[in-house]
Design a protein around this motif. Structure first.
Motif, PDB file in Angstrom:
ATOM      1  N   ASP A  73      27.887  48.127  73.336  1.00 45.78           N
ATOM      2  CA  ASP A  73      27.750  46.822  73.981  1.00 45.78           C
ATOM      3  C   ASP A  73      29.138  46.313  74.342  1.00 45.78           C
ATOM      4  O   ASP A  73      30.017  46.208  73.483  1.00 45.78           O
ATOM      5  CB  ASP A  73      27.061  45.817  73.053  1.00 45.78           C
ATOM      6  CG  ASP A  73      25.567  46.086  72.929  1.00 45.78           C
ATOM      7  OD1 ASP A  73      25.010  46.734  73.830  1.00 45.78           O
ATOM      8  OD2 ASP A  73      24.970  45.639  71.935  1.00 45.78           O
ATOM      9  N   LEU A  74      29.305  46.002  75.625  1.00 49.30           N
ATOM     10  CA  LEU A  74      30.567  45.477  76.132  1.00 49.30           C
ATOM     11  C   LEU A  74      30.466  43.969  76.264  1.00 49.30           C
ATOM     12  O   LEU A  74      29.495  43.445  76.810  1.00 49.30           O
ATOM     13  CB  LEU A  74      30.876  46.082  77.511  1.00 49.30           C
ATOM     14  CG  LEU A  74      32.000  45.421  78.317  1.00 49.30           C
ATOM     15  CD1 LEU A  74      33.347  45.670  77.668  1.00 49.30           C
ATOM     16  CD2 LEU A  74      31.975  45.907  79.755  1.00 49.30           C
ATOM     17  N   THR A  75      31.470  43.268  75.750  1.00 46.49           N
ATOM     18  CA  THR A  75      31.618  41.835  75.981  1.00 46.49           C
ATOM     19  C   THR A  75      33.012  41.638  76.575  1.00 46.49           C
ATOM     20  O   THR A  75      34.005  41.974  75.933  1.00 46.49           O
ATOM     21  CB  THR A  75      31.491  41.034  74.668  1.00 46.49           C
ATOM     22  OG1 THR A  75      30.240  41.333  74.071  1.00 46.49           O
ATOM     23  CG2 THR A  75      31.590  39.546  74.932  1.00 46.49           C
ATOM     24  N   ALA A  76      33.063  41.129  77.802  1.00 50.76           N
ATOM     25  CA  ALA A  76      34.346  40.938  78.488  1.00 50.76           C
ATOM     26  C   ALA A  76      34.438  39.509  78.992  1.00 50.76           C
ATOM     27  O   ALA A  76      33.454  38.952  79.490  1.00 50.76           O
ATOM     28  CB  ALA A  76      34.477  41.915  79.652  1.00 50.76           C
ATOM     29  N   GLU A  77      35.620  38.920  78.835  1.00 47.15           N
ATOM     30  CA  GLU A  77      35.875  37.570  79.332  1.00 47.15           C
ATOM     31  C   GLU A  77      37.011  37.619  80.331  1.00 47.15           C
ATOM     32  O   GLU A  77      38.033  38.258  80.093  1.00 47.15           O
ATOM     33  CB  GLU A  77      36.245  36.629  78.183  1.00 47.15           C
ATOM     34  CG  GLU A  77      35.089  36.317  77.273  1.00 47.15           C
ATOM     35  CD  GLU A  77      35.427  35.210  76.295  1.00 47.15           C
ATOM     36  OE1 GLU A  77      35.860  34.131  76.752  1.00 47.15           O
ATOM     37  OE2 GLU A  77      35.258  35.443  75.099  1.00 47.15           O
ATOM     38  N   ALA A  78      36.816  36.931  81.436  1.00 45.38           N
ATOM     39  CA  ALA A  78      37.833  36.867  82.482  1.00 45.38           C
ATOM     40  C   ALA A  78      38.181  35.408  82.733  1.00 45.38           C
ATOM     41  O   ALA A  78      37.302  34.547  82.776  1.00 45.38           O
ATOM     42  CB  ALA A  78      37.314  37.505  83.761  1.00 45.38           C
ATOM     43  N   GLN A  79      39.469  35.137  82.892  1.00 39.30           N
ATOM     44  CA  GLN A  79      39.961  33.802  83.233  1.00 39.30           C
ATOM     45  C   GLN A  79      40.738  33.911  84.533  1.00 39.30           C
ATOM     46  O   GLN A  79      41.628  34.747  84.657  1.00 39.30           O
ATOM     47  CB  GLN A  79      40.880  33.248  82.134  1.00 39.30           C
ATOM     48  CG  GLN A  79      40.196  32.943  80.830  1.00 39.30           C
ATOM     49  CD  GLN A  79      39.245  31.760  80.961  1.00 39.30           C
ATOM     50  OE1 GLN A  79      39.485  30.838  81.716  1.00 39.30           O
ATOM     51  NE2 GLN A  79      38.155  31.819  80.218  1.00 39.30           N
ATOM     52  N   GLY A  80      40.389  33.046  85.475  1.00 41.07           N
ATOM     53  CA  GLY A  80      41.094  33.023  86.746  1.00 41.07           C
ATOM     54  C   GLY A  80      42.299  32.113  86.683  1.00 41.07           C
ATOM     55  O   GLY A  80      42.434  31.278  85.786  1.00 41.07           O
ATOM     56  N   ALA A  81      43.192  32.262  87.638  1.00 38.79           N
ATOM     57  CA  ALA A  81      44.379  31.424  87.698  1.00 38.79           C
ATOM     58  C   ALA A  81      44.001  29.970  87.945  1.00 38.79           C
ATOM     59  O   ALA A  81      44.692  29.051  87.505  1.00 38.79           O
ATOM     60  CB  ALA A  81      45.314  31.929  88.799  1.00 38.79           C
ATOM     61  N   SER A  82      42.876  29.739  88.617  1.00 43.13           N
ATOM     62  CA  SER A  82      42.452  28.372  88.910  1.00 43.13           C
ATOM     63  C   SER A  82      41.669  27.752  87.757  1.00 43.13           C
ATOM     64  O   SER A  82      41.200  26.626  87.865  1.00 43.13           O
ATOM     65  CB  SER A  82      41.589  28.366  90.171  1.00 43.13           C
ATOM     66  OG  SER A  82      40.421  29.139  89.958  1.00 43.13           O
TER      67      SER A  82
END
Length: 163
Positions: free
Chosen positions: A141-150
């Motif tokens: 199971d993959l859990t990934a979090e992404a944060q943008g510059a904005s």
């Protein structure tokens, strides 16, 4: 000729009280077994799922709000399992790649906490992020979090399978 002795006892005959006693005994056994199983079930699982149900509800409401905000962003993610690595591709609402995201992630087995792998993603092409996993096999199971510059955030959860 033989004389029939009318005083001789006839064989066993089922009478009304025999039937009553048999039916009563049957239901007494059924009720005793049901009561025993109920007591054993309640002793092993009293029905309490969480020690902090109110706090769990608040966390669930925050998660719903986060997913609604994520939906408004319009980002889309796809995940792939390649030999020795995890590949994530992020796109915006119009299908353009999303570059320069800050990514964190983890892999863990679906049925156990053992073998958790923390992932460190690097951008290899605009909107394409890769993390090395080493030699692994099976379902993860993959859990990934992404944060943008904005400031926009995205949470992706997928099940990936390696041969």
């Amino acid at each position: 000729m033989s004389a029939v002795d009318s005083s001789a006892r006839a064989g066993f005959r089922i009478k009304g009280w025999h039937v009553l006693a048999g039916v009563s005994a049957f239901f007494a056994v059924v009720i005793a077994v049901d009561a025993t199983f109920t007591v054993l079930a309640l002793r092993t699982f009293p029905g309490q799922v969480s020690v902090t149900p109110y706090e769990d509800g608040l966390l669930y409401n925050r998660r719903i709000a986060r997913l609604q905000a994520q939906e408004r962003l319009g980002w889309r993610a796809s995940a792939g399992a390649e030999p020795g690595q995890v590949v994530l591709v992020f796109r915006d609402r119009e299908g353009r790649p999303l570059p320069r995201l800050t990514m964190t992630g983890r892999l863990q087995r679906p049925a156990t906490e053992a073998g958790r792998i923390d992932l460190h993603f690097t951008e290899t092409a605009p909107g394409r992020y890769v993390a090395t996993t080493g030699r692994i096999a099976g379902a993860w199971d993959l859990t990934a979090e992404a944060q943008g510059a904005s400031g926009g955030g995205f949470l992706a959860e997928r099940r990936l399978t390696w041969p």
